[in-house]
Design an enzyme around this catalytic site. Structure first.
Site, mmCIF file in Angstrom:
data_model
loop_
_atom_site.group_PDB
_atom_site.id
_atom_site.type_symbol
_atom_site.label_atom_id
_atom_site.label_comp_id
_atom_site.label_asym_id
_atom_site.label_seq_id
_atom_site.Cartn_x
_atom_site.Cartn_y
_atom_site.Cartn_z
ATOM 1 N N ASP A 1 -49.513 8.204 40.157
ATOM 2 C CA ASP A 1 -48.798 6.968 39.826
ATOM 3 C C ASP A 1 -49.562 6.177 38.778
ATOM 4 O O ASP A 1 -49.616 4.953 38.825
ATOM 5 C CB ASP A 1 -48.606 6.130 41.098
ATOM 6 C CG ASP A 1 -47.676 4.943 40.888
ATOM 7 O OD1 ASP A 1 -46.801 5.022 40.004
ATOM 8 O OD2 ASP A 1 -47.831 3.938 41.603
ATOM 9 N N HIS B 1 -45.020 7.228 45.803
ATOM 10 C CA HIS B 1 -44.111 6.299 46.483
ATOM 11 C C HIS B 1 -42.675 6.553 46.042
ATOM 12 O O HIS B 1 -42.417 7.015 44.924
ATOM 13 C CB HIS B 1 -44.513 4.842 46.244
ATOM 14 C CG HIS B 1 -44.408 4.375 44.823
ATOM 15 N ND1 HIS B 1 -43.270 3.780 44.316
ATOM 16 C CD2 HIS B 1 -45.293 4.401 43.797
ATOM 17 C CE1 HIS B 1 -43.465 3.457 43.050
ATOM 18 N NE2 HIS B 1 -44.687 3.829 42.705
ATOM 19 N N ASP C 1 -41.596 6.427 37.681
ATOM 20 C CA ASP C 1 -42.328 5.611 38.654
ATOM 21 C C ASP C 1 -41.513 5.482 39.938
ATOM 22 O O ASP C 1 -40.748 4.549 40.082
ATOM 23 C CB ASP C 1 -42.598 4.235 38.033
ATOM 24 C CG ASP C 1 -43.396 3.313 38.932
ATOM 25 O OD1 ASP C 1 -44.137 3.811 39.788
ATOM 26 O OD2 ASP C 1 -43.264 2.083 38.779
ATOM 27 N N ASP D 1 -40.151 4.024 46.695
ATOM 28 C CA ASP D 1 -39.452 2.774 46.397
ATOM 29 C C ASP D 1 -39.497 2.518 44.897
ATOM 30 O O ASP D 1 -40.409 2.983 44.192
ATOM 31 C CB ASP D 1 -40.061 1.603 47.162
ATOM 32 C CG ASP D 1 -41.534 1.375 46.829
ATOM 33 O OD1 ASP D 1 -42.301 2.361 46.870
ATOM 34 O OD2 ASP D 1 -41.914 0.227 46.525
ATOM 35 N N GLU E 1 -44.663 0.366 47.687
ATOM 36 C CA GLU E 1 -45.685 0.196 46.654
ATOM 37 C C GLU E 1 -45.359 -0.958 45.724
ATOM 38 O O GLU E 1 -46.252 -1.706 45.301
ATOM 39 C CB GLU E 1 -45.828 1.492 45.843
ATOM 40 C CG GLU E 1 -47.003 1.494 44.871
ATOM 41 C CD GLU E 1 -46.675 0.884 43.516
ATOM 42 O OE1 GLU E 1 -47.617 0.552 42.773
ATOM 43 O OE2 GLU E 1 -45.476 0.731 43.205
ATOM 44 N N GLU E 2 -44.086 -1.125 45.390
ATOM 45 C CA GLU E 2 -43.700 -2.145 44.418
ATOM 46 C C GLU E 2 -43.783 -3.559 44.979
ATOM 47 O O GLU E 2 -43.684 -4.530 44.230
ATOM 48 C CB GLU E 2 -42.269 -1.883 43.917
ATOM 49 C CG GLU E 2 -42.060 -0.532 43.250
ATOM 50 C CD GLU E 2 -42.765 -0.398 41.908
ATOM 51 O OE1 GLU E 2 -43.411 -1.378 41.482
ATOM 52 O OE2 GLU E 2 -42.673 0.667 41.292
#
Length: 626
Positions: A371, A281, A312, A283, A347-348
């Protein structure tokens, strides 16, 4: 960099300065010390080779209890060294204060059966002093090429009968105790540094380009924002996708923008009807406070890459991209299946990006998400958030109560106000909600006290009945299988004059029939006037250890790292749940510090390249005919 106080101390005690004056080293009370300072951080290192597990635990508790006046950023016991790091503390003060600190520390070390002259590698006495990986210690010359015994890993015959060794650490601000554990029998050892270096060297050809692209990608502050046309998660996330797809296209990949909710880069035979994938991801979480530089400008310091998203998950996304690029450039390899790097933009904040992908795009035959952690994670427990509402009664003695800041953390504080005006705060020890047994729940402490000291209260009675036993046993939710046992963390409490609300983080094993169990619990609670609402239920993820995906990924990891690791089950949740046929696989190695979402987020450059090499090898295996 060495502070003036440390230079004065070193001169007074005949310590030596390294040629580059980056650190000093010498003896104090017979112990070898290495020390260095910077504007933001000071570090001291002392060998612990030969220390017993019991003494290791005693030393850890001693540090936690604050018997010397330090406000630690953190400390670590690894590879036979104790390292202490602090900000704005005694370390940056006068030479006299440094001496006082070292006196207190060495007096504690003298209580143990620990020879200061033990070889840092084998733990046996030696007469040879050396700088071992830049740290002052005793060694045997013949041990330098041998695999060492890591006494700080707490693995020994003396601990064979113990499943866990509990270590207490402070959080980043040194304000709150957090519990961690070392699984003695199943501890995953990190790869040797020389093995990681060799893996990274295989990706040297792409190192500069990867870091250049990472700098460009991290410069985009891709925090979720207000939805706009062609930017459902905010303009910054759309910009990050544009950058990534442009970079991938320039490397020779086919690319696709999936409505600015996700995208992918792909290579391999277009006629193939099979595709394997790595899911990442772009974001990120907001930068927050505490950074020592611009969060959106990539820095390289001490072998680390520093910026929001390097760990991340922008760094791993590019590691996967360049892993596939390395295969693309290999004249001796041609994949039988398409290799796709899928990137999401939400994702977050709930992974709506992958929900959209799954509805509209091809599902991989198998693959992994970059991740999480190495080695392969084959099982993730189900995660349910349960809200219990208990009506208040006229004769209840509690007026208000509050505990917890997040449902997935053990509450470290519970404040209770009684109707007679008494206010009492109960202090516990926080831990992650997936391992509540490692903490001390402040709600438990409050209820235990109130049960003995006050008259009847409906919440105290409810909690005592259903939460006095661990693992959800009294709730009828206890269960165990190969993925572990049920855990129930009472994470949030809010009591007012009308009702008491308790929110529980439940982690349940992969084969547990959660729906039937909750139906029975609901029926039972309804008779008592208590309501139960399932706020969220994330289904478990399970891929057998013997499945082709897990066995292949473990074979690749163990062969690459020279370890004998095993696939693991966890109580947490990863991005792998967002798309079928995927498991979590790196990029963090066993023992790595979790710095995602923190200020000065970083990743070791060598480890990022090593992960890329492992991903290259995994792609090669997964994209070939069985």
């Amino acid at each position: 960099m060495i502070s003036n106080a440390l230079l004065k101390f070193a001169a007074a005690h005949d310590w030596h300065a390294a040629e580059d004056e980056e650190y000093v080293f010498g003896k104090f009370s017979g112990y070898c010390f290495t020390a260095k300072t910077s504007e933001a951080l000071s570090s001291y290192f002392v060998p612990l080779a030969g220390i017993s597990p019991e003494d290791l635990l005693d030393l850890s508790k001693y540090i936690e209890e604050g018997r010397f006046a330090l406000k630690l950023v953190d400390y670590e016991m690894t590879d036979n060294f104790l390292s202490l790091r602090a900000k704005d503390t005694l370390f940056n003060s006068t030479a006299k204060q440094i001496e006082r600190f070292l006196t207190q520390l060495t007096e504690k070390l003298n209580e143990f059966d620990l020879n200061p002259q033990n070889c840092i590698i084998c733990g046996q006495p030696s007469e040879t002093e050396s700088l071992y990986v830049g740290l002052y210690a005793y060694t045997h010359p013949e041990c330098l090429d041998k695999e060492g015994i890591d006494y700080t890993a707490a693995i020994s015959k003396d601990t064979a009968d113990s499943e866990e060794l509990l270590i207490l650490k402070r959080d980043g601000d040194g304000e709150e105790l957090i519990a961690y554990d070392i699984d003695v029998e199943n501890k995953l050892l990190p790869p040797k540094s020389e093995n990681l270096a060799a893996l990274a060297a295989e990706m040297d050809l792409y190192s500069d380009d990867l870091i250049r692209d990472l700098a460009e990608l991290c410069a985009v502050p891709s925090v979720k924002g207000t939805a706009e046309k062609n930017a459902p998660f905010g303009q910054a996330t759309a910009d990050a996708l544009d950058v990534f797809l442009r970079q991938a296209k320039s490397l020779g990949f086919r690319t696709k923008n999936i409505d600015y909710m996700a995208g992918y880069a792909e290579y391999g035979p277009e006629e193939s009807n099979e595709m394997i994938a790595c899911v990442c991801h772009l974001d990120v979480v907001p930068s927050g406070d505490g950074w020592t530089g611009d969060p959106w400008t990539l820095r390289q310091e001490d072998g680390k890459l520093i910026a929001r998203g390097v760990n991340d998950d922008k760094g791993p996304a590019l590691a996967a991209l360049y892993a596939a690029k390395a295969l693309m450039d290999d004249p001796d390899y041609s994949p039988d299946k398409r290799i796709r790097i899928i990137v999401g933009l939400d994702e977050e904040s709930g992974s709506a990006c992958m929900e959209h992908y799954v509805k509209h795009e091809e599902i991989p035959k198998n693959g992994f998400t970059a991740d999480a952690d190495f080695p392969a994670i084959y099982a993730e427990k189900g995660i349910a958030r349960l809200r219990f509402t208990i009506p208040r009664l006229r004769d209840d003695v509690i007026l208000t109560a509050k505990a917890g800041g997040a449902v997935n953390m053990v509450p470290s504080s519970c404040k209770v106000e009684l109707k007679d005006g008494t206010v009492k705060t109960f202090e516990g020890v926080t831990a992650h909600g997936s391992r509540p047994e490692l903490g001390q729940n402040a709600i438990n402490l409050a209820v235990e006290f109130l049960e003995a000291e006050i008259d009847e209260d409906s919440f105290v009675s409810f909690y005592s009945k259903y939460f006095s036993e661990a693992g959800g046993k009294a709730l009828g939710l206890a269960y165990e299988d190969e993925s572990g046992s049920t855990t129930a963390n009472a994470g949030l409490l809010d009591i007012d004059e009308e009702q008491a609300e308790l929110v529980v983080d439940l982690r349940y094993p992969v084969s547990f029939d959660i729906d039937s169990a909750l139906d029975k619990l609901n029926d039972s609670l309804a008779k008592e006037g208590v309501s139960l609402r399932v706020q969220e239920n994330m289904e478990p993820l399970y891929l057998p250890k013997t499945s082709p995906l897990i066995s292949t990924l473990m074979e690749v990891y163990n062969e690459a790292t020279g370890t004998q690791g095993h696939a693991v089950a966890i109580g947490g949740g990863t991005y792998a749940r967002s798309i079928p046929n995927i498991c979590a696989y790196g990029p963090a190695f066993p023992g790595d510090e979790d710095v995602a979402h923190q200020a000065d987020e970083w990743i070791v450059t060598e480890k990022l390249l090593a992960a890329a090499c492992i991903y290259r090898n995994a792609f090669r295996k997964l994209a070939s005919k069985e």
